[in-house]
Each structure stands twice: as structure tokens, then as C-alpha cells.
Write a protein that holds these residues in place. Structure first.
Motif, PDB file in Angstrom:
ATOM      1  N   ALA A 224       0.830  -1.374   0.087  1.00 42.16           N
ATOM      2  CA  ALA A 224       0.103  -0.016  -0.025  1.00 42.16           C
ATOM      3  C   ALA A 224       0.885   1.225  -0.007  1.00 42.16           C
ATOM      4  CB  ALA A 224      -0.941  -0.019   1.261  1.00 42.16           C
ATOM      5  N   THR A 225       2.090   1.144  -0.083  1.00 40.02           N
ATOM      6  CA  THR A 225       3.049   2.158   0.021  1.00 40.02           C
ATOM      7  C   THR A 225       3.541   2.539  -1.532  1.00 40.02           C
ATOM      8  OG1 THR A 225       4.103   1.693   2.277  1.00 40.02           O
ATOM      9  CG2 THR A 225       5.085   3.119   0.886  1.00 40.02           C
ATOM     10  N   SER A 226       3.325   3.933  -1.724  1.00 34.33           N
ATOM     11  CA  SER A 226       3.714   4.603  -3.151  1.00 34.33           C
ATOM     12  C   SER A 226       5.166   5.304  -2.757  1.00 34.33           C
ATOM     13  CB  SER A 226       2.723   5.430  -3.569  1.00 34.33           C
ATOM     14  OG  SER A 226       2.591   6.641  -2.920  1.00 34.33           O
ATOM     15  N   ASN A 227       5.721   5.667  -3.765  1.00 34.17           N
ATOM     16  CA  ASN A 227       6.944   6.675  -3.702  1.00 34.17           C
ATOM     17  C   ASN A 227       6.547   7.789  -3.007  1.00 34.17           C
ATOM     18  OD1 ASN A 227       9.013   8.571  -4.856  1.00 34.17           O
ATOM     19  ND2 ASN A 227       9.782   6.586  -4.825  1.00 34.17           N
ATOM     20  N   GLY A 228       5.436   8.470  -3.631  1.00 32.19           N
ATOM     21  CA  GLY A 228       4.922   9.664  -2.977  1.00 32.19           C
ATOM     22  C   GLY A 228       4.904   9.545  -1.290  1.00 32.19           C
ATOM     23  N   THR A 229       4.107   8.448  -0.766  1.00 30.26           N
ATOM     24  CA  THR A 229       3.862   8.179   0.369  1.00 30.26           C
ATOM     25  C   THR A 229       5.173   8.149   1.072  1.00 30.26           C
ATOM     26  OG1 THR A 229       1.905   6.857  -0.175  1.00 30.26           O
ATOM     27  CG2 THR A 229       2.677   6.532   2.114  1.00 30.26           C
ATOM     28  N   PHE A 230       5.979   7.175   0.602  1.00 30.76           N
ATOM     29  CA  PHE A 230       7.264   7.080   1.122  1.00 30.76           C
ATOM     30  C   PHE A 230       8.042   8.539   1.360  1.00 30.76           C
ATOM     31  CE2 PHE A 230      12.021   7.146   0.762  1.00 30.76           C
ATOM     32  CZ  PHE A 230      12.447   6.266   2.112  1.00 30.76           C
ATOM     33  N   ALA A 231       7.895   9.471   0.320  1.00 32.06           N
ATOM     34  CA  ALA A 231       8.621  10.667   0.429  1.00 32.06           C
ATOM     35  C   ALA A 231       8.086  11.608   1.531  1.00 32.06           C
ATOM     36  CB  ALA A 231       8.681  11.227  -0.852  1.00 32.06           C
ATOM     37  N   ARG A 232       6.846  11.498   1.734  1.00 36.85           N
ATOM     38  CA  ARG A 232       5.955  12.227   2.609  1.00 36.85           C
ATOM     39  C   ARG A 232       6.537  11.747   3.917  1.00 36.85           C
ATOM     40  NH1 ARG A 232       2.127  12.284  -1.325  1.00 36.85           N
ATOM     41  NH2 ARG A 232       1.130  10.380  -0.386  1.00 36.85           N
ATOM     42  N   GLU A 233       6.329  10.335   4.266  1.00 32.89           N
ATOM     43  CA  GLU A 233       6.735   9.869   5.706  1.00 32.89           C
ATOM     44  C   GLU A 233       7.945  10.169   6.006  1.00 32.89           C
ATOM     45  OE1 GLU A 233       4.656   8.077   7.907  1.00 32.89           O
ATOM     46  OE2 GLU A 233       3.019   7.225   6.584  1.00 32.89           O
ATOM     47  N   PHE A 234       8.956   9.927   5.019  1.00 34.75           N
ATOM     48  CA  PHE A 234      10.493  10.258   5.390  1.00 34.75           C
ATOM     49  C   PHE A 234      10.642  11.586   5.766  1.00 34.75           C
ATOM     50  CE2 PHE A 234      14.979   9.899   3.917  1.00 34.75           C
ATOM     51  CZ  PHE A 234      15.560   9.562   4.927  1.00 34.75           C
ATOM     52  N   ALA A 235      10.026  12.439   5.041  1.00 41.34           N
ATOM     53  CA  ALA A 235      10.217  13.907   5.283  1.00 41.34           C
ATOM     54  C   ALA A 235       9.703  14.370   6.834  1.00 41.34           C
ATOM     55  CB  ALA A 235       9.439  15.018   4.373  1.00 41.34           C
ATOM     56  N   ALA A 236       8.504  13.693   6.994  1.00 38.66           N
ATOM     57  CA  ALA A 236       7.760  13.995   8.268  1.00 38.66           C
ATOM     58  C   ALA A 236       8.853  13.423   9.439  1.00 38.66           C
ATOM     59  CB  ALA A 236       6.491  13.446   8.283  1.00 38.66           C
ATOM     60  N   ALA A 237       9.267  12.271   9.151  1.00 43.05           N
ATOM     61  CA  ALA A 237      10.230  11.632  10.301  1.00 43.05           C
ATOM     62  C   ALA A 237      11.305  12.531  10.592  1.00 43.05           C
ATOM     63  CB  ALA A 237      10.688  10.052   9.898  1.00 43.05           C
ATOM     64  N   LEU A 238      11.797  13.320   9.471  1.00 44.99           N
ATOM     65  CA  LEU A 238      12.819  14.259   9.716  1.00 44.99           C
ATOM     66  C   LEU A 238      12.465  15.574  10.148  1.00 44.99           C
ATOM     67  CD1 LEU A 238      14.816  13.233   6.600  1.00 44.99           C
ATOM     68  CD2 LEU A 238      15.657  12.613   8.937  1.00 44.99           C
ATOM     69  N   GLY A 239      10.984  15.824  10.223  1.00 39.58           N
ATOM     70  CA  GLY A 239      10.503  17.153  10.665  1.00 39.58           C
ATOM     71  C   GLY A 239      10.694  17.888   9.280  1.00 39.58           C
ATOM     72  N   ARG A 240      10.841  17.668   8.122  1.00 44.43           N
ATOM     73  CA  ARG A 240      10.847  18.562   7.028  1.00 44.43           C
ATOM     74  C   ARG A 240       9.810  18.396   5.973  1.00 44.43           C
ATOM     75  NH1 ARG A 240      14.479  19.787   9.964  1.00 44.43           N
ATOM     76  NH2 ARG A 240      16.580  19.967   9.613  1.00 44.43           N
ATOM     77  N   PRO A 241       9.443  19.247   5.210  1.00 47.37           N
ATOM     78  CA  PRO A 241       8.651  19.179   3.960  1.00 47.37           C
ATOM     79  C   PRO A 241       9.133  18.133   2.930  1.00 47.37           C
ATOM     80  CG  PRO A 241       9.700  21.139   3.856  1.00 47.37           C
ATOM     81  CD  PRO A 241      10.401  20.523   5.087  1.00 47.37           C
ATOM     82  N   ALA A 242       8.372  17.718   2.163  1.00 48.11           N
ATOM     83  CA  ALA A 242       8.791  16.934   0.799  1.00 48.11           C
ATOM     84  C   ALA A 242       7.988  17.414  -0.319  1.00 48.11           C
ATOM     85  CB  ALA A 242       8.264  15.516   1.160  1.00 48.11           C
ATOM     86  N   LEU A 243       8.547  18.895  -0.694  1.00 47.57           N
ATOM     87  CA  LEU A 243       7.888  19.577  -1.709  1.00 47.57           C
ATOM     88  C   LEU A 243       8.448  19.589  -3.132  1.00 47.57           C
ATOM     89  CD1 LEU A 243       7.100  22.811   0.637  1.00 47.57           C
ATOM     90  CD2 LEU A 243       5.624  20.911   0.170  1.00 47.57           C
ATOM     91  N   LEU A 244       9.484  19.008  -3.263  1.00 48.54           N
ATOM     92  CA  LEU A 244      10.314  19.206  -4.516  1.00 48.54           C
ATOM     93  C   LEU A 244      10.288  17.851  -5.097  1.00 48.54           C
ATOM     94  CD1 LEU A 244      13.127  21.303  -3.362  1.00 48.54           C
ATOM     95  CD2 LEU A 244      11.224  22.125  -4.771  1.00 48.54           C
ATOM     96  N   PRO A 245       9.262  17.514  -6.012  1.00 48.58           N
ATOM     97  CA  PRO A 245       9.243  16.230  -6.744  1.00 48.58           C
ATOM     98  C   PRO A 245      10.540  16.184  -7.846  1.00 48.58           C
ATOM     99  CG  PRO A 245       7.777  17.675  -7.518  1.00 48.58           C
ATOM    100  CD  PRO A 245       8.153  18.225  -6.329  1.00 48.58           C
ATOM    101  N   VAL A 246      11.121  15.071  -7.991  1.00 46.78           N
ATOM    102  CA  VAL A 246      12.263  14.959  -8.956  1.00 46.78           C
ATOM    103  C   VAL A 246      11.717  14.299 -10.230  1.00 46.78           C
ATOM    104  CG1 VAL A 246      14.682  13.632  -9.538  1.00 46.78           C
ATOM    105  CG2 VAL A 246      13.789  14.289  -7.171  1.00 46.78           C
TER     106      VAL A 246
END
Length: 295
Positions: A224-246
């Protein structure tokens, strides 16, 4: 048990060695050079397998090394580092006077065809549609030892997440700086596993006398994990935004079109047989896995 581990000095190999030794097993590495508690590949080919109860192969060149250009020479290295090391170990097992009881090979979920919707279990077909699926097919075929009393287990691993290496080490600084984000559309499946669960599954396969065949090495929630979900969760764990798609074109420019498929497409993989075999995941969900890694 006395366990021989090919590729034991790499990211997963170090973690597996630590786990096995903590459970009272003895570990000998097979690596480029011999030394204390290790033998070289050349020595293994020449003198055969040391007396042991089990063999594991984790060897393999990092496919996603951004500093290596994707071309024929690197492709040959990627294939050789997996298929040839597996053949060498399989031959040593076949030739051993006292063959080991267990033989575990770690390959990848690249065996299954990338799809945004299809779900794959260990029984699903695959293995013949692109470079990576054919690589896994050759890799697993190299491990077969017809007529051997040694039971064989193949663990098809997803993206391995853990501290100090693997995928996280390449993504950590961009995400820490607030420059992280999804790759391409971000909708592609992201099959993942925490390193403690991958090594746990290998250990479980070694210690479970009746277990053989294919096990999917992915977390139960990874389908159930997408690449976008991973990026948001990883950024949240670091207390950062995940606003810049590659953008996809940038991924292809860095890695080459064939290799970019691994990042821009993915597979929804279920660890059906792994769970049925009695393995209990330490990190079944992504938030818990990432919290442990960045703590």
C-alpha cells in the motif's frame, strides 16, 4: 550453526553477521580478500567450502550507484557479481563431502513485472520482461543444485531501509535539507523492508528446518506504499517538508532509461508465504520503520 556468508561485509551482510552472532552462530565471510573469519572467492573455488551448516549469498554490485554510468561494462559487473558468485557457492555446496543443511539466496522483487495495480505473492509469475527480471531469473537459476540434500530458500527483497547504508544513506541529506520529494509521478508502488526484518527473515530461513522455496522480503504494509507516500513519511520523520518532486526526465538522465525503471515504476508485493512460515515482522509499517532509522 556455522554459517558461510557471501557478501558478508556489505550493508545487509554486516547486519546479518551481527544478528547471527548474537544468536550464537559462527560466521565466516566470503569476500575479495581472505583474513580473520573470512576466505576469498578464489580460495573458495580452489579449496572448496569450509565445513559448515548453512550458506547465504548476499553478494552483488550496487545497481543504483549514481557514480557508475549505465552501460555494457557495468551491466556485466552487475550480472557477474550476482550470478557468478551464486554459481561458485552452489558448486562448492554440490562438491562438499558434508553438504550444509541450508542454502539461502537473497535476490530482488524486480523479478515481478512493474504495475500500478497488480499484486504479487511468492507464487506469481515473472522473470522475463526486462533486464532486472531476467537478471533475477538467472541469479535464482544459478542457485539450483539438482538432487542436493541441502534445502534451498530464496528471499526476494524489496528496497532495504536502515541506518548507515542502503537507500536511506543516498536520500538522507536532500531530505534533511528540505530538498526531498517523490520521484516522477510518485504514484508508483514502493516495495520496502527494514533491514532488521530482512536479516530476520534470512535467520528464520536458516533456523526453520522445514522451510524451503521462495519468500518475499517486503513489509506487510509495503503493497500500500507509493513512492510519494514514502517521501512524505520520510520527510515527516525528519521534521521536514517533501515539496520538491524529482521529474522523471532527471531520474533517467542520472541513471539511464533502463535503470530508471527501478525508481519510476514498482511492484505491489505481498509477503504471503513469509507470514505463513511463522515470521513475525518487527517493523510492519513504514512510520515505525522510519522513526527507528532517523531516531
Amino acid at each position: 550453526m556455522r554459517v558461510v556468508v557471501g557478501g558478508g561485509t556489505g550493508f545487509v551482510g554486516r547486519a546479518l553477521t551481527q544478528l547471527l552472532r548474537s544468536r550464537g552462530h559462527q560466521v565466516t565471510h566470503v569476500s575479495r580478500q581472505g583474513g580473520k573469519d573470512r576466505i576469498s572467492w578464489e580460495e573458495l573455488s580452489r579449496t572448496g567450502l569450509p565445513l559448515c551448516d548453512a550458506v547465504v549469498n548476499l553478494a552483488g554490485e550496487n545497481v543504483l550507484n549514481p557514480f557508475r554510468r549505465w552501460g555494457d561494462a557495468f551491466c556485466r559487473e552487475v550480472i557477474s557479481s550476482r550470478v557468478e558468485t551464486t554459481k561458485t557457492l552452489a558448486k562448492a555446496i554440490a562438491d562438499a563431502e558434508q553438504p550444509p543443511r541450508a542454502w539461502v539466496l537473497v535476490t530482488g522483487v524486480g523479478y515481478y513485472c512493474p504495475s500500478p495495480t497488480a499484486e504479487y505473492t511468492e507464487d506469481s509469475p515473472g522473470g522475463n520482461f526486462d533486464f532486472f527480471s531476467r537478471l533475477v531469473s538467472s541469479w535464482e537459476a544459478a542457485a539450483l543444485i539438482p538432487g542436493s540434500p541441502t534445502r534451498g530458500v530464496v528471499v526476494r527483497s524489496g528496497v532495504v531501509l536502515g541506518r548507515g547504508g542502503g537507500a536511506i544513506s543516498q536520500m538522507l541529506w536532500p531530505f534533511r535539507l528540505g530538498l526531498g520529494g517523490p520521484l516522477g509521478s510518485g504514484l508508483q508502488p514502493f516495495p520496502w523492508i527494514h533491514i532488521r526484518d530482512l536479516t530476520g527473515i534470512v535467520c528464520h530461513a536458516l533456523e526453520s528446518e522445514c522451510l524451503q522455496g521462495v519468500l518475499n522480503g517486503v513489509a506487510p504494509s509495503s503493497s500500500a506504499t507509493s513512492n510519494g507516500t514514502f517521501a512524505r513519511e520520510f520527510a515527516a520523520a525528519l521534521g521536514r517538508p517533501a515539496l520538491l518532486p524529482v521529474p522523471a526526465w532527471a531520474v533517467r538522465a542520472v541513471f539511464g532509461a533502463e535503470r530508471a525503471v527501478m525508481l519510476l515504476e514498482g511492484q505491489r508485493v505481498l509477503p504471503k508465504r513469509t507470514l505463513e512460515s511463522g515470521y513475525c515482522f518487527i517493523f510492519p509499517d513504514l512510520a515505525g520503520a522510519l522513526k527507528e532509522i532517523v531516531a
